[in-house]
Structures are given as structure tokens and as C-alpha cells.
Design an enzyme around this catalytic site. Sequence first.
Site, PDB file in Angstrom:
ATOM      1  N   GLY A  60       0.842  -1.196   0.000  1.00 29.90           N
ATOM      2  CA  GLY A  60       0.000   0.000   0.000  1.00 29.90           C
ATOM      3  C   GLY A  60       0.872   1.238   0.000  1.00 29.90           C
ATOM      4  O   GLY A  60       0.514   2.281   0.542  1.00 29.90           O
ATOM      5  N   ALA A  61       2.035   1.126  -0.628  1.00 29.73           N
ATOM      6  CA  ALA A  61       3.068   2.156  -0.526  1.00 29.73           C
ATOM      7  C   ALA A  61       2.777   3.413  -1.322  1.00 29.73           C
ATOM      8  O   ALA A  61       3.425   4.445  -1.109  1.00 29.73           O
ATOM      9  CB  ALA A  61       4.414   1.575  -0.975  1.00 29.73           C
ATOM     10  N   GLY A  68       1.115   5.226   2.987  1.00 32.14           N
ATOM     11  CA  GLY A  68       2.263   4.491   2.487  1.00 32.14           C
ATOM     12  C   GLY A  68       3.408   5.357   2.006  1.00 32.14           C
ATOM     13  O   GLY A  68       4.580   5.039   2.247  1.00 32.14           O
ATOM     14  N   ARG A 126     -14.618   2.914  11.337  1.00 26.94           N
ATOM     15  CA  ARG A 126     -13.643   1.917  10.868  1.00 26.94           C
ATOM     16  C   ARG A 126     -14.349   0.633  10.448  1.00 26.94           C
ATOM     17  O   ARG A 126     -13.902  -0.073   9.561  1.00 26.94           O
ATOM     18  CB  ARG A 126     -12.613   1.640  11.970  1.00 26.94           C
ATOM     19  CG  ARG A 126     -11.618   2.758  12.174  1.00 26.94           C
ATOM     20  CD  ARG A 126     -10.627   2.416  13.268  1.00 26.94           C
ATOM     21  NE  ARG A 126      -9.591   3.428  13.409  1.00 26.94           N
ATOM     22  CZ  ARG A 126      -9.705   4.525  14.128  1.00 26.94           C
ATOM     23  NH1 ARG A 126     -10.838   4.762  14.769  1.00 26.94           N
ATOM     24  NH2 ARG A 126      -8.721   5.386  14.210  1.00 26.94           N
ATOM     25  N   ASP A 185      -2.796   5.883  18.568  1.00 29.32           N
ATOM     26  CA  ASP A 185      -3.565   6.189  19.774  1.00 29.32           C
ATOM     27  C   ASP A 185      -2.646   6.701  20.881  1.00 29.32           C
ATOM     28  O   ASP A 185      -2.992   7.621  21.627  1.00 29.32           O
ATOM     29  CB  ASP A 185      -4.313   4.942  20.256  1.00 29.32           C
ATOM     30  CG  ASP A 185      -5.252   4.385  19.206  1.00 29.32           C
ATOM     31  OD1 ASP A 185      -5.839   5.172  18.453  1.00 29.32           O
ATOM     32  OD2 ASP A 185      -5.376   3.146  19.128  1.00 29.32           O
ATOM     33  N   ARG A 226      -1.379  10.263  19.845  1.00 30.17           N
ATOM     34  CA  ARG A 226      -2.430  11.256  20.099  1.00 30.17           C
ATOM     35  C   ARG A 226      -2.578  11.523  21.589  1.00 30.17           C
ATOM     36  O   ARG A 226      -2.739  12.676  22.012  1.00 30.17           O
ATOM     37  CB  ARG A 226      -3.762  10.756  19.529  1.00 30.17           C
ATOM     38  CG  ARG A 226      -3.886  10.858  18.027  1.00 30.17           C
ATOM     39  CD  ARG A 226      -5.224  10.347  17.555  1.00 30.17           C
ATOM     40  NE  ARG A 226      -5.398  10.578  16.122  1.00 30.17           N
ATOM     41  CZ  ARG A 226      -5.981   9.726  15.298  1.00 30.17           C
ATOM     42  NH1 ARG A 226      -6.446   8.564  15.756  1.00 30.17           N
ATOM     43  NH2 ARG A 226      -6.092  10.012  14.020  1.00 30.17           N
ATOM     44  N   HIS A 249      -8.320  -0.593  18.631  1.00 29.79           N
ATOM     45  CA  HIS A 249      -7.953   0.577  17.817  1.00 29.79           C
ATOM     46  C   HIS A 249      -9.184   1.208  17.170  1.00 29.79           C
ATOM     47  O   HIS A 249      -9.160   1.580  16.006  1.00 29.79           O
ATOM     48  CB  HIS A 249      -6.926   0.176  16.763  1.00 29.79           C
ATOM     49  CG  HIS A 249      -6.384   1.315  15.953  1.00 29.79           C
ATOM     50  ND1 HIS A 249      -5.794   2.427  16.520  1.00 29.79           N
ATOM     51  CD2 HIS A 249      -6.348   1.515  14.607  1.00 29.79           C
ATOM     52  CE1 HIS A 249      -5.417   3.254  15.558  1.00 29.79           C
ATOM     53  NE2 HIS A 249      -5.745   2.717  14.384  1.00 29.79           N
ATOM     54  N   MET A 308      -0.521   9.016  10.998  1.00 27.96           N
ATOM     55  CA  MET A 308      -0.480   7.561  10.983  1.00 27.96           C
ATOM     56  C   MET A 308       0.838   7.061  10.408  1.00 27.96           C
ATOM     57  O   MET A 308       1.404   6.069  10.873  1.00 27.96           O
ATOM     58  CB  MET A 308      -1.657   7.002  10.185  1.00 27.96           C
ATOM     59  CG  MET A 308      -1.766   5.473  10.201  1.00 27.96           C
ATOM     60  SD  MET A 308      -2.068   4.763  11.835  1.00 27.96           S
ATOM     61  CE  MET A 308      -0.518   3.927  12.144  1.00 27.96           C
TER      62      MET A 308
END
Length: 334
Positions: free
Chosen positions: A26-27, A32, A106, A169, A172, A196, A245
Site C-alpha cells: 500500500g506504498a 504508504g 472503521r 492512539d 495522540r 484501535h 499515521m
Amino acid sequence: MFASKIFARGFSSSSLAQAKKVAVLGAAGGIGQPLSMLLKLESKLVSKLALFDIVNTPGVAADLSHIATPVEVEGYKGNDQLEAALEGAEVVVIPAGVPRKPGMTRDDLFKTNAGIVKNLAEACAKACPNAHYLIISNPVNSTVPIFAEVLKQHGVYNPRHLFGVTTLDVVRASTFVGKVQGSNPEEVAVHVVGGHSGPTIVPLLSQTGLTFTDEERAALTKRIQYGGDEVVQAKDGTGSATLSMAYAGARFAVSLLKALHGEKGIVEPTFVESPIYKSEGVDFFATKVTLGEDGVEQIHPIGEVTPYEEELLAACVPELKKNIAKGLDFVASA
């Protein structure tokens, strides 16, 4: 091991020979690309970056290859090149999947991302069965069990090698608590346990040693649990948390790579197969984990909690149990 200290260079030249091949699946996406860039800077830990996605990875790889570090970068595009990307990888970081949009939870991502993660797990089981897998693709509470179940079907599951990345998490929590306390977030450590998403995210503010009013505690807890919504709403339909992220994912990957190289005393919260609530049917749970040369070395207990935090955990466990079951059911019915 916080913030800017995460990416400090603290290794001798001899460690270059121990550097690992890292694959990012997923770069070419919003997570990514910056994640891959941060890993390109870690030449003492990473020897080669194999960047995989269904589109655009040759361009991403060409762009990153111009950064002046000795990390070799190669792009792989399309499913026919997936196993080549994975061959020889010792760490596989997986941010693949669709991003969350306004109004989506999610869990709404499940139908699309569950299938993506399952297919990637199949390829990993064949091409790099002994690698360490870092799952970022949401919903992590379900995608980690999916990945585990596929590896089990192939007879290559090692619970020490599979991690759900919940580091955002923690990041943050440090940021939000630091702001409320007027302190440097790099120096604020918050133990965040559970899962998560939403109510499964349980920040144990009582363990920080800091003092909060009831109002501050409630507001901070809610903001940590639903911090992702702030970003989704602020981006106004254009995506979800990608840069933060990517930072969090790189932080965990760097911590793991250091541990694999033999550095001691590295502890990160992460979502792994855990005994903490296994008696209640919850096979995966995030607490602090000591990382070692073979991945998970020690799973730490939750520790002392307040009655308020006990209530949070009581809400977390049944929700997390449902999320995990959803992932297992997906694989069973596929």
C-alpha cells in the site's frame, strides 16, 4: 522512545550488515508514501525498501530513491508482482486499503479492507512466512485476526510476529495530554490499551502520574478515542489521518527493527495475541509489549486502574470481542 528520539541514529557501522529488507504494502497511498519516506531515512536499520501497490509504485520508488541514503528502493506494481516484492522481506508493513470518509466508522471499511488484507496475508504466507507483519489497515481489531487466521490455514502463524499498529492512539494521547498539562508531549507517556477504534481504545490516564479534573479526564478520554474523527472532518471528504499515521507506523517499525537488531528494553503498546482477556473470548488485546529479537518478547499486564478506567475496560471488551469475531467469521465464510 518518543517523537523525534524515535528516528535518532544510534548504531555502529557494524549494524549496517544487519539491516533488514522491509516491504510496504500500500506504498502509493496517503499513509504508504510518507511512511516509506521515513523508513528510507533509517539506513542503519533498513537495507532495502520494497514498495508494493496496485498503481504508481514505480514513480514513488523513483522519487524516494533520490533521497541521499544507502537504502535501496524498488517499486512493484500489480498483484503479479506482489510475491516478488515480499521475497526475502523480514518486516512487512501493511497500510493498504481504502481511507475513511466523513460519516464512516472503521467498521464501515470492513467489507473492502477485509478482502484486501486477506489477499495480502495469502501472499505473505507463501513468499515470506517468517517475516514480522505490522498491520495498519483498518479496522485493525478485525484485520489482525483475519491475517492470523490466514497464516494458520497455511501452517505458518507465529503469534510473536504479528502486530496491530495502535501507536497512533499513543501518539495522540501524548499530544492531547501534553496540551492540557502545558507540557512537552515528547515527555508524556500514556499507556493506551484495548483495541484501535472508538470505545475499544482505553487510555489509562491514571498511570501517567499526572493530575486531571473529572472534566479533563472525560474530555481527554473521548478525544483520544475519537481523535481520528477530527482529521476526517477537517479533511472534509478528502481522506483520513495519513501523516500522523505514517509517523506512528514508522515509529513502531523502527522500534521493532531496533529490537530485531538486538537492542534491549524496547517497549511499545501493540495489538497482539494476548492472554489478558483470553478467558473472556478476546484473543487479541493491546497492552505494552517488550519487543525482542524474535518479535513479541513479553506481554505486560494492564496494571492498576481506577474505577473510571474499569468502566472503560468493561465497555471495551465486548465490543472488541465482536470485532475479532467479525474478522474470524470473514475468513471462515470466504
